[in-house]
Design a protein around this motif. Structure first.
Motif, PDB file in Angstrom:
ATOM      1  N   ASP A 230       0.799  -1.228   0.120  1.00 30.33           N
ATOM      2  CA  ASP A 230      -0.190   0.103  -0.006  1.00 30.33           C
ATOM      3  C   ASP A 230       0.933   1.262   0.127  1.00 30.33           C
ATOM      4  OD1 ASP A 230      -2.315  -1.488  -0.078  1.00 30.33           O
ATOM      5  OD2 ASP A 230      -2.777  -1.460   2.065  1.00 30.33           O
ATOM      6  N   ASP A 233       2.672   1.680  -3.286  1.00 29.85           N
ATOM      7  CA  ASP A 233       1.596   2.346  -4.211  1.00 29.85           C
ATOM      8  C   ASP A 233       1.302   3.801  -4.144  1.00 29.85           C
ATOM      9  OD1 ASP A 233      -0.250   1.237  -6.428  1.00 29.85           O
ATOM     10  OD2 ASP A 233      -1.908   1.576  -5.101  1.00 29.85           O
ATOM     11  N   ARG A 234       1.275   4.082  -2.823  1.00 29.49           N
ATOM     12  CA  ARG A 234       1.100   5.610  -2.446  1.00 29.49           C
ATOM     13  C   ARG A 234       2.360   6.298  -3.187  1.00 29.49           C
ATOM     14  NH1 ARG A 234       1.816   8.746   2.141  1.00 29.49           N
ATOM     15  NH2 ARG A 234       2.482   6.898   3.411  1.00 29.49           N
ATOM     16  N   GLU A 239      -2.085   9.371  -3.716  1.00 32.09           N
ATOM     17  CA  GLU A 239      -2.943   8.870  -2.639  1.00 32.09           C
ATOM     18  C   GLU A 239      -3.892   7.684  -3.017  1.00 32.09           C
ATOM     19  OE1 GLU A 239      -2.824   9.639   0.401  1.00 32.09           O
ATOM     20  OE2 GLU A 239      -1.111  11.072   0.629  1.00 32.09           O
ATOM     21  N   GLU A 240      -4.506   7.901  -4.153  1.00 31.53           N
ATOM     22  CA  GLU A 240      -5.402   7.171  -4.514  1.00 31.53           C
ATOM     23  C   GLU A 240      -5.076   5.725  -5.285  1.00 31.53           C
ATOM     24  OE1 GLU A 240      -8.466   7.593  -4.220  1.00 31.53           O
ATOM     25  OE2 GLU A 240      -7.750   9.734  -3.303  1.00 31.53           O
ATOM     26  N   GLY A 241      -3.500   5.528  -5.339  1.00 30.80           N
ATOM     27  CA  GLY A 241      -2.972   4.356  -5.954  1.00 30.80           C
ATOM     28  C   GLY A 241      -3.222   4.237  -7.224  1.00 30.80           C
TER      29      GLY A 241
END
Length: 260
Positions: A230, A233-234, A239-241
């Motif tokens: 996670d 991804d950020r 922020e939304e990936g």
């Protein structure tokens, strides 16, 4: 006192391009830190600020309790491209790391001090190339050349070692070999190290601490356990990936390039 401190560092190019935005962190002596982030995130600018090649627009960089004002001889650098003199041997290339302590003309005439010669051989031994000390750099593999680049930086006897995407052009095995030798050299010499990488799997294997940079901002600072998918991804997608999810997060950084 920490070995390295960035205090509210901002770097703006051309009046409106913000490469670093109010970045602050401290690094204790001997820590092996990996910078992660997409192309253009600000990783290379951060390294240039740390070695004094670029001055912050705002804020301050402190190394060993002294503000950085221009290039520092106690900061060694390993580049994405090794920049070796390919007609010279690995030993002579490593010797050029002593230029900061020697007269340039003396170095070119191979009138290096015995101290530098010993340091070059020790550094080549550290990166597993002592037996290849006499080999011409141009005949070496990419991984070997990068290890000579590490040896050259070690001969400089730095307090801080920086590496800008040092394994981005190497195959996975050679990349891991280079990182393993760099990590061993840092541990052996208690050498504070900051390396920017785009291969997340390699970063996880060798980093002690990870700094995630996106759009010039420091958005993550943690250890291996904190570096979840996670978080990756950020760092890479915001922020939304990414709508493709975590599977893409494991592979897209592998294809990323060094930031400009």
């Amino acid at each position: 006192m920490p070995a390295v401190s960035l205090e509210n560092v901002t770097k703006v190019y051309g009046g409106d391009t913000v490469a670093l935005d109010d970045v602050s962190f401290e690094i204790p002596e001997g820590e092996f830190v990996v910078l992660l982030g997409p192309s253009g995130a600000g990783k290379s600018t951060m390294l240039r600020v740390l070695n004094g090649l670029t001055q912050p627009t705002e804020g301050e960089v402190i190394i060993n309790e002294k503000p950085v004002r221009g290039e520092r001889s106690e900061v060694g650098m390993v580049f994405q491209m090794h920049y070796l003199i390919e007609s010279m041997s690995a030993f002579k290339n490593a010797l050029t790391g002593g230029l900061s302590r020697s007269n340039v003309a003396q170095s070119l005439l191979t009138m290096n001090s015995e101290e530098d010669k010993r340091a070059a051989l020790e550094a080549l031994d550290t990166v597993g190339l002592l037996d290849e000390a006499g080999q011409r750099a141009g005949s070496m593999s990419g991984g070997q050349k990068q290890r000579v680049g590490i040896a050259r930086a070690l001969v400089q006897q730095p307090d801080l070692l920086l590496a800008d995407e040092p394994v981005s052009s190497l195959d996975p095995k050679a990349a891991k070999d280079v990182m393993r030798y760099m990590k061993e050299a840092a541990k052996e010499r208690d050498l504070t190290t900051v390396a920017s990488l785009h291969q997340v799997n390699i970063a996880r294997e060798f980093g002690d601490r990870f700094l995630g940079v996106r759009d010039g901002e420091l958005i993550f600072d943690g250890d291996r356990e904190d570096l979840t998918m996670d978080v990756v991804d950020r760092i890479y997608y915001g922020e939304e990936g990414n709508e493709e999810g975590q599977n893409l997060a494991t592979t897209a950084p592998e294809r990323g390039d060094a930031d400009e």
